[in-house]
Enzyme design. Structure first.
Site, short mmCIF file in Angstrom:
data_model
loop_
_atom_site.label_atom_id
_atom_site.label_comp_id
_atom_site.label_asym_id
_atom_site.label_seq_id
_atom_site.Cartn_x
_atom_site.Cartn_y
_atom_site.Cartn_z
N LYS A 10 -16.22 -3.29 -1.52
CA LYS A 10 -15.85 -3.26 -2.69
C LYS A 10 -14.75 -2.31 -2.93
O LYS A 10 -14.33 -1.55 -1.96
CB LYS A 10 -16.98 -2.46 -3.95
N PRO A 98 -14.71 -0.74 7.08
CA PRO A 98 -14.31 0.64 7.52
C PRO A 98 -15.44 1.50 7.28
O PRO A 98 -15.86 1.45 6.08
CB PRO A 98 -13.07 0.87 7.08
N VAL A 99 -15.70 2.42 8.27
CA VAL A 99 -17.00 3.46 7.99
C VAL A 99 -16.37 4.71 7.25
O VAL A 99 -15.30 5.11 7.65
CB VAL A 99 -17.67 3.87 9.19
N GLY A 102 -14.53 4.62 1.91
CA GLY A 102 -14.18 4.36 0.24
C GLY A 102 -14.66 2.80 -0.07
O GLY A 102 -13.97 2.37 -1.03
N MET A 103 -15.23 2.06 0.75
CA MET A 103 -15.49 0.64 0.38
C MET A 103 -16.81 0.40 0.53
O MET A 103 -17.33 -0.90 0.43
CB MET A 103 -14.71 -0.33 1.54
N GLY A 105 -19.45 0.69 2.48
CA GLY A 105 -19.97 -0.08 3.73
C GLY A 105 -21.50 0.13 3.98
O GLY A 105 -22.14 -0.71 4.10
N ALA A 108 -23.25 -1.69 1.23
CA ALA A 108 -23.41 -2.98 1.46
C ALA A 108 -24.20 -3.45 2.47
O ALA A 108 -25.16 -4.28 2.25
CB ALA A 108 -21.86 -3.58 1.77
N ASP A 140 -24.09 2.78 -5.33
CA ASP A 140 -22.98 1.68 -4.97
C ASP A 140 -24.21 0.51 -4.58
O ASP A 140 -23.29 -0.62 -4.29
CB ASP A 140 -22.10 2.08 -4.21
P1 ATP Z 1 -18.61 4.89 -0.85
O1 ATP Z 1 -17.50 4.15 -1.04
O2 ATP Z 1 -20.06 4.33 -1.24
O3 ATP Z 1 -18.51 6.46 -1.21
P2 ATP Z 1 -18.07 4.94 2.07
O4 ATP Z 1 -17.38 3.31 2.15
O5 ATP Z 1 -16.87 6.19 1.79
O6 ATP Z 1 -18.98 4.94 1.04
P3 ATP Z 1 -19.77 4.51 3.98
O7 ATP Z 1 -19.16 3.41 5.15
O8 ATP Z 1 -20.75 3.85 3.27
O9 ATP Z 1 -18.61 5.44 3.23
O10 ATP Z 1 -20.54 5.61 5.04
C1 ATP Z 1 -20.71 6.89 4.72
C2 ATP Z 1 -21.62 7.63 5.71
O11 ATP Z 1 -23.10 6.99 5.52
C3 ATP Z 1 -21.24 7.34 6.91
O12 ATP Z 1 -20.33 8.45 7.64
C4 ATP Z 1 -22.56 7.22 8.03
O13 ATP Z 1 -22.99 8.65 8.36
C5 ATP Z 1 -23.62 6.85 6.57
N1 ATP Z 1 -24.15 5.71 6.86
C6 ATP Z 1 -25.61 5.32 6.82
N2 ATP Z 1 -25.91 3.94 6.86
C7 ATP Z 1 -24.78 3.38 7.21
C8 ATP Z 1 -24.17 1.93 7.27
N3 ATP Z 1 -24.91 1.08 7.28
N4 ATP Z 1 -23.00 1.81 7.80
C9 ATP Z 1 -22.26 2.84 7.64
N5 ATP Z 1 -22.45 4.12 7.39
C10 ATP Z 1 -23.54 4.52 7.20
#
Ligand code: ATP
Length: 309
Positions: A10, A98-99, A102-103, A105, A108, A140
């Site tokens: 997202k 990307p981990v 901010g999307m 992941g 999802a 989310d």
């Molecule tokens: P949001 O936009 O919801 O704030 P984000 O996109 O910034 O999230 P994510 O990729 O969801 O961040 O990951 C945040 C943290 O969640 C990661 O650093 C990791 O430690 C943990 N995590 C738990 N499950 C997962 C997964 N399936 N994929 C990625 N990270 C995960």
């Protein structure tokens, strides 16, 4: 036997952040937009007593926790507990989102695991029940089940689908390293205190969806949507990662009609006028040296759904 589910990332086309509440959360006016950039989660049957096992592939796989804290594993256990069955499943995450970007992941993957395990275990859980379990996993996660475009209120978990009049073309510039979402909210509060506005519920008006943004979405009008893009977390993300200003500038100079930090960052999102312009912006961003990579994509797309075998 296995089931593969595709799930979108997202971008928040509007992220209005209210004051800090007594319970530590912020009220949000959050317009979620699902894009074709996404992950695939495959659930495979495993022997009784093996529990939930996980593997992950993709460019950021090394940063994904493969223990019980992974949102996909938590989702599988939560669904099994809801139905009073054992959670014996292997989950493979093919990760393109990307981990810590901010999307959403991780959220999802949680949504995808709910749908994949529901199909693998032939549970036929009603959507409303899945949405409730999703909200328990994280604010989310329900949106990743629904997809499309939706207005999220509260912590983001109360969702109203929004009408959209066409396809929009996006580019995402992926940064090196992530940003912690709680750290970005904390920085937002700190900047508000520093500027003298204050950061509590009493100081900051409750955010609401911008009517101009909703009209731009309904009309399918990229120029109007570009003008209405807004993210209250952007100053905080830029404060923690000043280099993002150069990324935003590079995309705009390459012809993007709108640019903003995606959610809590550090991924930057750019709106392009059409698919061709999006490819050109992505190419220019990859050349610019201001990001690790860039992807052209489109949306809105549906939420987590089983792929045909
Ligand atoms: P949001 O936009 O919801 O704030 P984000 O996109 O910034 O999230 P994510 O990729 O969801 O961040 O990951 C945040 C943290 O969640 C990661 O650093 C990791 O430690 C943990 N995590 C738990 N499950 C997962 C997964 N399936 N994929 C990625 N990270 C995960």
């Amino acid at each position: 036997m296995s089931v593969t589910v595709r799930v979108p990332a997202k971008v928040n086309v509007q992220l209005g952040v209210g004051g800090l509440r007594g319970d530590g959360y912020h009220d949000l006016a959050n317009v979620f937009f699902a894009v074709a950039l996404g992950d695939e989660v495959t659930a495979s049957a495993s022997a009784p007593g093996t529990g939930v096992t996980l593997t992950c592939s993709g460019p950021d796989a090394g940063q994904v926790p493969l223990d019980g804290t992974n949102l996909a594993a938590r989702a599988a256990r939560l669904l099994a507990a809801h139905h009073g069955i054992d959670a014996d499943v292997h989950l493979h995450i093919a990760k393109d989102i990307p981990v810590a970007g901010g999307m959403a992941g991780g959220s999802a993957d949680g949504a995808a695991a709910l749908v994949a395990c529901d199909a693998l275990w032939a549970l036929d859980t009603p959507l409303d029940t899945l949405l409730g379990l999703a909200a328990d996993l994280g604010s989310d996660v329900p949106f990743a089940l629904l997809g499309g475009v939706a207005l999220g209120r509260g912590r983001g978990e109360i969702l109203d689908p929004l009408p959209v009049g066409g396809t929009f073309h996006w580019v995402f510039a992926v940064a090196d390293g992530g940003l912690s979402t709680p750290a970005v909210f904390h920085e937002c509060d700190r900047l508000r205190e520093e500027s003298g506005t204050g950061s509590t519920e009493a100081d900051v008006p409750t955010p609401d969806a911008d009517p101009a943004l909703l009209a731009a979405l309904a009309d399918g009008d990229p120029v109007a949507l570009a003008a209405a893009l807004a993210n209250d977390l952007q100053p905080a993300a830029l404060s923690l990662r000043p280099a993002l200003a150069a990324t935003l500038r590079a995309g705009t100079e390459a012809g993007a009609i709108g640019a903003l930090v995606s959610g809590s960052g550090p991924t930057c999102a750019f709106l392009a006028k059409d698919a061709e312009a999006a490819e050109a912006v992505a190419g220019a961003l990859r050349e610019s040296g201001t990001c690790r990579t860039a992807h052209a994509t489109r949306g809105p797309v549906p939420g987590a759904a089983v792929l045909a075998h």
